[in-house]
Design an enzyme around this catalytic site. Structure first.
Site, PDB file in Angstrom:
ATOM      1  N   CYS A 171      12.017  -2.986  -1.739  1.00  0.00           N
ATOM      2  CA  CYS A 171      11.128  -2.295  -2.692  1.00  0.00           C
ATOM      3  C   CYS A 171      11.661  -0.885  -2.948  1.00  0.00           C
ATOM      4  O   CYS A 171      11.687  -0.406  -4.084  1.00  0.00           O
ATOM      5  CB  CYS A 171       9.714  -2.175  -2.135  1.00  0.00           C
ATOM      6  SG  CYS A 171       9.007  -3.686  -1.496  1.00  0.00           S
TER       7      CYS A 171
ATOM      8  N   HIS B 172      12.006   1.245  -6.360  1.00  0.00           N
ATOM      9  CA  HIS B 172      10.834   2.065  -6.686  1.00  0.00           C
ATOM     10  C   HIS B 172      10.880   3.467  -6.096  1.00  0.00           C
ATOM     11  O   HIS B 172      10.086   4.314  -6.480  1.00  0.00           O
ATOM     12  CB  HIS B 172       9.559   1.331  -6.270  1.00  0.00           C
ATOM     13  CG  HIS B 172       9.369   0.044  -7.035  1.00  0.00           C
ATOM     14  ND1 HIS B 172       9.032   0.012  -8.361  1.00  0.00           N
ATOM     15  CD2 HIS B 172       9.514  -1.251  -6.663  1.00  0.00           C
ATOM     16  CE1 HIS B 172       8.956  -1.252  -8.779  1.00  0.00           C
ATOM     17  NE2 HIS B 172       9.254  -2.040  -7.769  1.00  0.00           N
TER      18      HIS B 172
ATOM     19  N   ARG C 201       1.198  -9.067  -8.396  1.00  0.00           N
ATOM     20  CA  ARG C 201       2.315  -8.181  -8.761  1.00  0.00           C
ATOM     21  C   ARG C 201       3.389  -8.187  -7.660  1.00  0.00           C
ATOM     22  O   ARG C 201       4.578  -8.279  -7.933  1.00  0.00           O
ATOM     23  CB  ARG C 201       1.768  -6.780  -9.000  1.00  0.00           C
ATOM     24  CG  ARG C 201       2.752  -5.682  -9.229  1.00  0.00           C
ATOM     25  CD  ARG C 201       3.478  -5.807 -10.537  1.00  0.00           C
ATOM     26  NE  ARG C 201       4.767  -6.451 -10.367  1.00  0.00           N
ATOM     27  CZ  ARG C 201       5.665  -6.587 -11.334  1.00  0.00           C
ATOM     28  NH1 ARG C 201       5.410  -6.170 -12.557  1.00  0.00           N
ATOM     29  NH2 ARG C 201       6.812  -7.166 -11.116  1.00  0.00           N
TER      30      ARG C 201
ATOM     31  N   CYS D 221       7.301  -9.529  -7.919  1.00  0.00           N
ATOM     32  CA  CYS D 221       8.494  -8.763  -7.570  1.00  0.00           C
ATOM     33  C   CYS D 221       9.373  -9.556  -6.599  1.00  0.00           C
ATOM     34  O   CYS D 221      10.593  -9.534  -6.690  1.00  0.00           O
ATOM     35  CB  CYS D 221       8.108  -7.438  -6.919  1.00  0.00           C
ATOM     36  SG  CYS D 221       8.300  -6.012  -7.985  1.00  0.00           S
TER      37      CYS D 221
END
Lengths: 133, 276
Positions: free
Chosen positions: B192, B196, B233, B237
């Site tokens: 992640c 991000h 969500r 991902c």
């Protein structure tokens, strides 16, 4: 499925107001004024051209027609087709009749595939030209 | 055919990496968009970046999408809020008042003493459904659960995220979430944090990579043509990096949600948000 979930809103001089169907007036409008009405409905608007993950053709499920009447008189009508997105949203202008009336009923009805028929009525309190919004 | 697809993936990844590495050097001003917490260790590991550097996904959206979220009479998620209200009035008012819901969503995930584990807001609603309403639990992403969660979370719109950081029982979930956030996953072997944190504000294909602050869930995604939860969500991902997504309601997803909410602490809730 026979009914729909819908939202009805009105944009007056004071900004957007949600109109809830009930037996008392949801908003005050001025006779002769022009307002924007906004309606949306929760609906998949399945085109009939798509296939599921398993390869089966997904049956067409569209809202086909929407109309809006004020005290029975047609204000706006639309035919919807496959290119309209899911959860369709329609906004249109509406002129409150100048004839003095204490109250008016705004009726929004939808009809579609798979037997969808839905009508919602919102009451509007109509004030004279000098009154608020 | 397979070679062509693999080559395309390599190009996308290469583009992503190039942009991420080029950005701080080429842009002096807007480089604050890039969260530097991976490079400079922040004082508290659970709140990376200074609060001023954090941006909700809203900040990266086109003005037309922002307008859709800003106007309640245009925001399609209100179809779910309205349905949630109807369900709340039918089943929940025996114990809860609408006023008592204010601020609730800002404090989740929280500890559930009976289960002795952290639960997300939608797990809490489902527990209420089975324990008190005595009805069967809802399936993940089912209409009843999503509408109720959207309605409940909407009551906290505008309030800052206030996860129960002081609750020592949440510490292990928070730690696990932070570790999962940094763990590489799937065939693409991405974590992640690599997108991000390190590449936030950059582009992945045609979309801007947001900082992943879950401030607007459940949210209406134009891509989904409907409302979805944070778990949807997160699983999305994971499929994106070609990993097998964690199961709905799993301890891993709850831990990730715990960490993400801690990471977004202080940011205002937007529910129901609209995202592309």
């Amino acid at each position: 499925m026979a009914t729909l979930r819908t939202l009805i809103g009105l944009v007056g001089p004071a900004g957007p107001v949600a109109l809830d169907p009930s037996n008392k007036p949801a908003a005050q409008v001025r006779a002769g004024s022009v307002l924007q009405l906004r309606v949306s409905a929760q609906h998949p608007m399945e085109t009939g051209y798509r296939r599921s993950g398993a390869g089966d053709l997904l049956p067409r499920n569209l809202l086909r027609h929407m109309e809006c009447r004020f005290n029975g008189e047609l204000v706006f009508a639309a035919d919807l087709h496959a290119a309209v997105s899911a959860n369709p949203y329609l906004a249109f202008d509406f002129k409150v009749p100048a004839v003095a009336q204490a109250e008016g009923a705004l009726t929004i009805s939808w009809a579609g595939d798979q037997g969808v028929q839905h009508t919602e009525t919102v009451l509007l309190a109509v004030t004279s030209v000098a009154g608020p919004a | 055919m397979m070679t062509v697809r693999l080559a395309a993936v390599v190009w996308v990844l290469l583009g992503c990496a190039l942009q991420a590495s080029a950005q701080p050097a080429s842009q002096a001003g807007p480089s604050s968009e890039v969260n530097t917490s991976k490079i400079t260790p922040s004082p508290s590991p659970s709140t990376p970046g200074a609060p001023g550097d954090r941006k909700p996904g809203y900040a990266y959206m086109a003005p037309s999408t922002q307008a859709l979220q800003d106007d309640d009479s245009q925001n399609p998620a209100f179809l779910w809020v309205q349905e949630g209200r109807r369900r709340f009035d039918a089943a929940c008012v025996a114990c809860h008042s609408v006023a008592s819901l204010r601020g609730v969503a800002a404090r989740y995930p929280a500890w559930d003493a009976a289960l002795a584990q952290p639960v997300t807001l939608n797990a809490r609603i489902n527990l209420c459904q089975t324990r008190h309403v005595k009805a069967p639990a809802w399936a993940p992403e089912s209409d009843g659960l999503l509408s109720l969660e959207t309605f409940v979370a909407h009551q906290s719109r505008g309030l800052p995220v206030q996860p129960p950081a002081q609750d020592p029982r949440m510490a292990s979930a928070l730690q696990q979430g932070q570790q999962l956030y940094a763990q590489r996953l799937g065939q693409l072997n991405l974590s992640c944090a690599q997108c991000h944190d390190a590449a936030a504000g950059g582009r992945l294909g045609g979309s801007t990579v947001p900082q992943a602050h879950p401030t607007g869930y459940p949210q209406y995604r134009l891509q989904w043509q409907g409302v979805g939860s944070l778990q949807r969500r997160l699983r999305h991902c994971m499929s994106g990096v070609r990993a097998e997504p964690y199961a709905w309601g799993s301890a891993e997803l709850t831990a990730l949600e715990t960490y993400l909410m801690q990471r977004a602490a202080g940011m205002p809730l937007e529910t129901p948000a609209v995202r592309p």
